[in-house]
Design a protein around this motif. Sequence first.
Motif, PDB file in Angstrom:
ATOM      1  N   ARG A   1      -2.209  -4.478  -1.337  1.00 44.16           N
ATOM      2  CA  ARG A   1      -2.156  -3.024  -1.522  1.00 44.16           C
ATOM      3  C   ARG A   1      -0.756  -2.481  -1.245  1.00 44.16           C
ATOM      4  O   ARG A   1      -0.264  -1.607  -1.962  1.00 44.16           O
ATOM      5  CB  ARG A   1      -3.186  -2.345  -0.610  1.00 44.16           C
ATOM      6  CG  ARG A   1      -4.627  -2.502  -1.075  1.00 44.16           C
ATOM      7  CD  ARG A   1      -5.534  -1.537  -0.335  1.00 44.16           C
ATOM      8  NE  ARG A   1      -5.532  -1.804   1.106  1.00 44.16           N
ATOM      9  CZ  ARG A   1      -6.365  -2.643   1.721  1.00 44.16           C
ATOM     10  NH1 ARG A   1      -7.289  -3.299   1.014  1.00 44.16           N
ATOM     11  NH2 ARG A   1      -6.310  -2.821   3.028  1.00 44.16           N
TER      12      ARG A   1
ATOM     13  N   ARG B   1       1.511  -0.513  -3.907  1.00 46.00           N
ATOM     14  CA  ARG B   1       2.040   0.826  -3.631  1.00 46.00           C
ATOM     15  C   ARG B   1       3.558   0.857  -3.788  1.00 46.00           C
ATOM     16  O   ARG B   1       4.122   1.807  -4.338  1.00 46.00           O
ATOM     17  CB  ARG B   1       1.637   1.277  -2.224  1.00 46.00           C
ATOM     18  CG  ARG B   1       0.184   1.697  -2.098  1.00 46.00           C
ATOM     19  CD  ARG B   1      -0.031   2.473  -0.813  1.00 46.00           C
ATOM     20  NE  ARG B   1       0.215   1.626   0.350  1.00 46.00           N
ATOM     21  CZ  ARG B   1      -0.722   0.920   0.981  1.00 46.00           C
ATOM     22  NH1 ARG B   1      -1.973   0.954   0.544  1.00 46.00           N
ATOM     23  NH2 ARG B   1      -0.420   0.181   2.040  1.00 46.00           N
ATOM     24  N   THR B   2       4.220  -0.198  -3.283  1.00 41.30           N
ATOM     25  CA  THR B   2       5.676  -0.261  -3.426  1.00 41.30           C
ATOM     26  C   THR B   2       6.084  -0.333  -4.895  1.00 41.30           C
ATOM     27  O   THR B   2       7.006   0.350  -5.336  1.00 41.30           O
ATOM     28  CB  THR B   2       6.229  -1.478  -2.659  1.00 41.30           C
ATOM     29  OG1 THR B   2       5.852  -1.380  -1.282  1.00 41.30           O
ATOM     30  CG2 THR B   2       7.741  -1.538  -2.779  1.00 41.30           C
TER      31      THR B   2
ATOM     32  N   ALA C   1       4.356   0.737  -7.468  1.00 44.33           N
ATOM     33  CA  ALA C   1       4.080   2.020  -8.105  1.00 44.33           C
ATOM     34  C   ALA C   1       5.155   3.046  -7.761  1.00 44.33           C
ATOM     35  O   ALA C   1       5.606   3.817  -8.633  1.00 44.33           O
ATOM     36  CB  ALA C   1       2.705   2.529  -7.678  1.00 44.33           C
ATOM     37  N   ARG C   2       5.575   3.066  -6.485  1.00 41.32           N
ATOM     38  CA  ARG C   2       6.606   4.026  -6.093  1.00 41.32           C
ATOM     39  C   ARG C   2       7.926   3.743  -6.810  1.00 41.32           C
ATOM     40  O   ARG C   2       8.580   4.655  -7.320  1.00 41.32           O
ATOM     41  CB  ARG C   2       6.810   3.972  -4.578  1.00 41.32           C
ATOM     42  CG  ARG C   2       7.763   5.069  -4.069  1.00 41.32           C
ATOM     43  CD  ARG C   2       8.013   4.974  -2.587  1.00 41.32           C
ATOM     44  NE  ARG C   2       8.840   3.815  -2.248  1.00 41.32           N
ATOM     45  CZ  ARG C   2       8.404   2.728  -1.656  1.00 41.32           C
ATOM     46  NH1 ARG C   2       7.124   2.610  -1.321  1.00 41.32           N
ATOM     47  NH2 ARG C   2       9.221   1.724  -1.377  1.00 41.32           N
TER      48      ARG C   2
END
Length: 367
Positions: free
Chosen positions: A11, A15-16, A18-19
Amino acid sequence: MSAGLSAARTRAALRTSARVSGELLLILVMLAVTLWVLGRMWSVVWPLLVGLLLTTLTWPPARFLRRHGWRPALAAAVVTVAFLLVVLGIVALIAVPMSSQTDELTDGVVEGIQRLREWAAGPPLNIGDDEITGAMDSAVARIQDSVGSITTAVATGVGAVVNGLITAVLGVFLMFFFLKDGPRFLPWLGRQLPGRLATDVPVVALRGWETLGSFVRSQALVGLLDAVFIGLGLWILDVPLVLPLAVLTFVSAFVPIVGALFAGFVAVLIALVSNGLTDALIVLAIIVVVQQLEGNVFQPILQSRGLGLHAAVILLAVTLGGSLSGIVGSLLAVPLAALIAVVWNYVRDQLTDQLTDPPEAAATADG
């Protein structure tokens, strides 16, 4: 037994990713908007770029006069007038000898066409006069059927020439003002910007200016090499108008792709009508070899040394610029890539300075 994937780490990685993807997307959108704005303002941006490039050529003599006590306006005016006289001299050097031999060249063209017809009439083609006449009639009919498109093309060409003249005139005027007030621009710019930008932007602008100067000097050296090698080949073959053709080759080196094609076409045509088909083919071979050396050896090496870019980066930049914006893209690709490298190097240096502890702080921490 193999270990399974960690759900928490997966996860976090997603998230990284996606950012980072979102940030890159925002940067691409910003670049797209910037390019769109520049495209809408191109009628102003293009003369500005031309004026900057001309100023890099004429700034050394203007700086010399200013250092010897000349007032900025007088030094800029003298250098601008001298630049215009040099340009007119180059045009005269090319046009006057050609115009003086117009009759000879015209007779040579007619004779060359007649030789081509005689060659086509013989084996292995065996094309008779009736077939040539029929082909000419078909060509005339096609031209008559496409009068509208030809008129549109001519109008477009005339409009491009007029726009080019307007751009050149505006570029010369901007060059005069840059020569006159250029040294005062960076201090003025620093006073208009807040905070750290007042220091960073003038420094980057100064480095960009130096990069543009290196680009113009390296391009002039490449054009000089082209003119010397092609001029020597023409002189050895005893082709007329060697000096005007060499000057035309030098000037055309500043216009990527089309400039080389135009200068080469003129040289081959003059060799054909004056010396015959064999010498024209030899001239064509010389031009092809020199252009290959320029594009793959001279230009990448000289510009990579002057601009701090790898030769492969320069080749890729020219290819990308030509595919995106044609001739203008090819012309601006290398200096634009060099300016991007200047900004990147400055930002990297600033980030490195911020992330690295000063020696004094490291010594205090150790103590």
